[in-house]
Enzyme design. Structure first.
Site, PDB file in Angstrom:
ATOM      1  N   THR A 130     -32.357  11.880   7.664  1.00  0.00           N
ATOM      2  CA  THR A 130     -32.055  12.814   8.784  1.00  0.00           C
ATOM      3  C   THR A 130     -33.599  12.637   9.333  1.00  0.00           C
ATOM      4  O   THR A 130     -34.794  12.574   8.188  1.00  0.00           O
ATOM      5  CB  THR A 130     -32.284  14.443   8.785  1.00  0.00           C
ATOM      6  OG1 THR A 130     -30.939  14.739   8.209  1.00  0.00           O
ATOM      7  CG2 THR A 130     -32.595  14.696   9.778  1.00  0.00           C
ATOM      8  N   SER A 146     -25.243  14.026  -9.316  1.00  0.00           N
ATOM      9  CA  SER A 146     -24.340  13.982 -10.421  1.00  0.00           C
ATOM     10  C   SER A 146     -24.979  14.721 -11.735  1.00  0.00           C
ATOM     11  O   SER A 146     -26.010  14.554 -11.799  1.00  0.00           O
ATOM     12  CB  SER A 146     -22.982  13.318 -10.593  1.00  0.00           C
ATOM     13  OG  SER A 146     -23.923  11.756 -10.411  1.00  0.00           O
TER      14      SER A 146
END
Lengths: 387, 387
Positions: free
Chosen positions: A172, A387
């Site tokens: 972004t 993760s």
């Protein structure tokens, strides 16, 4: 979180992501009908994207709370207090997508943010704002220019964030530019659109597009410059140039701070038939993983540049093609330059800034794109964190 | 180097790279007017791209030498020897681009290659051919199918290479399919074009396109099946299906062997308005570095899938969108599925094969793309080797 408050309101203009899926705050901003903006609120841990009607309602609640509190502040601080409406609050959001928007948490924060508002500002204030909108950015991004409109001095300050996010990660880009000049929404809009094409829309980190990208400009009208009705008015030229410089500076900083970047790459496509074709070729090169890994490896692998030109789909005349890396001629008239020495090019590739120039010799248009190299660090940031 | 010799000539059809800059051998192949091909010569260390008229002349010399030597072989081996012309020699090239094409070296090799020609073939022959066209491939790629045309049994054998090259590295894909069926050039061309769209044109390793990509099919006509004049003829259905299977198998192997790949990714876009839109979305996902790094990191980061759908530019109805990872529902009617548990998805991401299914619920068309994850190893292969 960062909150901007425009004491007397500000004229404004915005450009948004071209993604077909946009965040709720962009929908909110697009629905605003007010001609003046009183506040810009930016949060950084939740993108408010894919949050459905709850996300949108959350913004409404927060805007109403901010309007209420800011109206109170007007009555306390102003001789002629104005009522501020929720319709005057603009939002910038960046962060995780698909997670519930923390409406209550942000709403509770509003009084505290308002308490901290200062009517004077200095470089430290801007630095704090630039730091406040950072996500995975390593560097705050600020740019400032001074210029004239007619005989009046005006200032342009800009802050930006961008480099991609680690959780859950979209690059972004947010850019906010502020000026004390007095310019109408129409003029701001035209100037922003004109200059965004060669600045924020000329950069590419990984070819991906966020649902939340947003660049806005605000003019407070504190300086009473002469009225500008047309962006071709000579009196606006110096401002136009300074705005371009602020936007280019900020967008280059976003690229330089790109995830895992070790090199800043400028791609100049010149003498093209149209700017559109030059742009297509420039981004075909800028978004090619093979080009970007070669540059990461400091390899003057011009074959990959040729590949990227070829796959762009733009018809070129190979016999006219010239390619330079920095000042080093590599291809001339579609053939390897006869004095080309690879060791010179290899040496050049060690630079931190790499300039690739592609001369099509087919017309008079050009386009410059900016990008960075693709490194193992990029993979690390984008594959390993969550993760 | 690998040389194929078609003793009685072969009908053939080819599809080539869509790059606007193509190698000299593709130019040569496109200029061939002969209806039958006698030989296919593949070299792997020089792409013969960006080599100008010298590269083209080199192929002419080699083709002439091959024609001369093969004509000699015809007079030695055949009862009714035919004269073979240079116009019947097809070339596949892959390797370094921009380097002088080693015409003399290849020409000198021709007699030796012809000496080694065998008229019988077995699996070992095919394996040797598949090994012979490898560059950075880790695995040879072979696929075989048997089928019927009418009441005749025919065979289809295919070999392929692809995974990118380390020096200087383009993901050139070569695929060669051979059948003993008797099919005209027109039928071969139509069958190849029909099936390439969902096989070799449905894979993406890094979104880059080589100047040398080429897939060809040859039919020797050894089996005297009934004449096929139309690809809608029911008698060709079984062949059509088997050809699709050979091409899909080979192209999947190319992806599985993609540079640095640890996971094979299948992207199904279903219930789209048009196949074109489904394809655009599928490749927007398949070519997204952010999607591919998330999968490398075994992260069920569906936000990046949304991002890639959004940036594709295809207008979708968010309220109808459904996304599944394998059998796990993630998005339903544009919202996170209420029973979605991230730990289940995280567990699924540990698989070697990842299926992403995007249901647009807007029509009846679909498209499936195949790709692999983006790992540090990819960067290593493409950045570190040459310098």
């Amino acid at each position: 979180m960062v909150m901007f408050y425009f004491r007397d309101g500000a004229n404004y203009a915005s450009v948004y992501t071209q993604s077909k899926i946009v965040s709720e705050n962009i929908k909110w901003n697009l629905n605003i009908k007010s001609k003046k903006i009183s506040s810009l609120i930016i949060n950084t841990r939740n993108a408010n994207a894919f949050t459905g009607s709850d996300g949108y309602k959350g913004l409404k609640e927060i805007a109403e709370e901010a309007a209420l509190q800011l109206t109170k502040k007007q009555t306390e601080d102003e001789d002629f207090p104005k009522k501020i409406s929720s319709n005057q609050v603009l939002f910038g959001c960046t962060g995780t997508i698909g997670e519930k928007y923390p409406t209550e948490k942000i709403k509770k924060n509003i009084p505290e943010l308002i308490k901290k508002i200062k009517y004077t500002q200095n470089k430290f204030t801007w630095m704090k704002a630039a730091l406040g909108i950072m996500t995975t950015d390593l560097q705050p991004k600020i740019s400032m220019e001074e210029c004239k409109i007619g005989n009046k001095n005006v200032k342009i300050y800009g802050i930006a964030k961008g480099s991609g996010m680690i959780f859950p990660n979209m690059a972004t880009t947010l850019g906010y530019v502020f000026t004390d000049a007095d310019l109408s929404n129409d003029i701001l809009n035209k100037l922003l659109k004109k200059n965004i094409n060669t600045t924020f829309n000329a950069i590419s980190c990984d070819g991906d597009t966020s649902t939340n990208d947003m660049v806005s400009i605000f003019s407070t009208g504190k300086v009473k410059n002469s009225i500008i009705n047309n962006i071709n008015d000579k009196k606006i030229f110096s401002f136009d140039k300074a705005l371009h410089s602020v936007l280019l500076n900020l967008s280059k900083r976003v690229v330089k701070d790109g995830e895992g970047a070790t090199k800043f790459i400028t791609i100049n496509i010149v003498k093209s038939k149209s700017e559109k074709e030059a742009r297509v070729i420039a981004f075909s090169i800028a978004n090619s993983n093979l080009v970007k890994t070669a540059i990461a490896g400091e390899d003057p692998n011009w074959g990959r540049i040729i590949m990227a030109i070829g796959k762009s789909g733009v018809k070129i005349d190979l016999k006219k093609l010239a390619i330079n890396f920095g000042g080093i001629k590599i291809i001339e008239k579609g053939q390897i330059f006869k004095y080309y020495k690879e060791n010179e090019a290899t040496n050049y590739m060690k630079s931190q800034s790499i300039d690739i120039s592609v001369d099509l010799n087919m017309g008079s248009k050009s386009f410059t794109a900016y990008t960075m190299d693709l490194t193992k660090k990029y993979i690390e940031i984008n594959a390993d964190y969550r993760s």
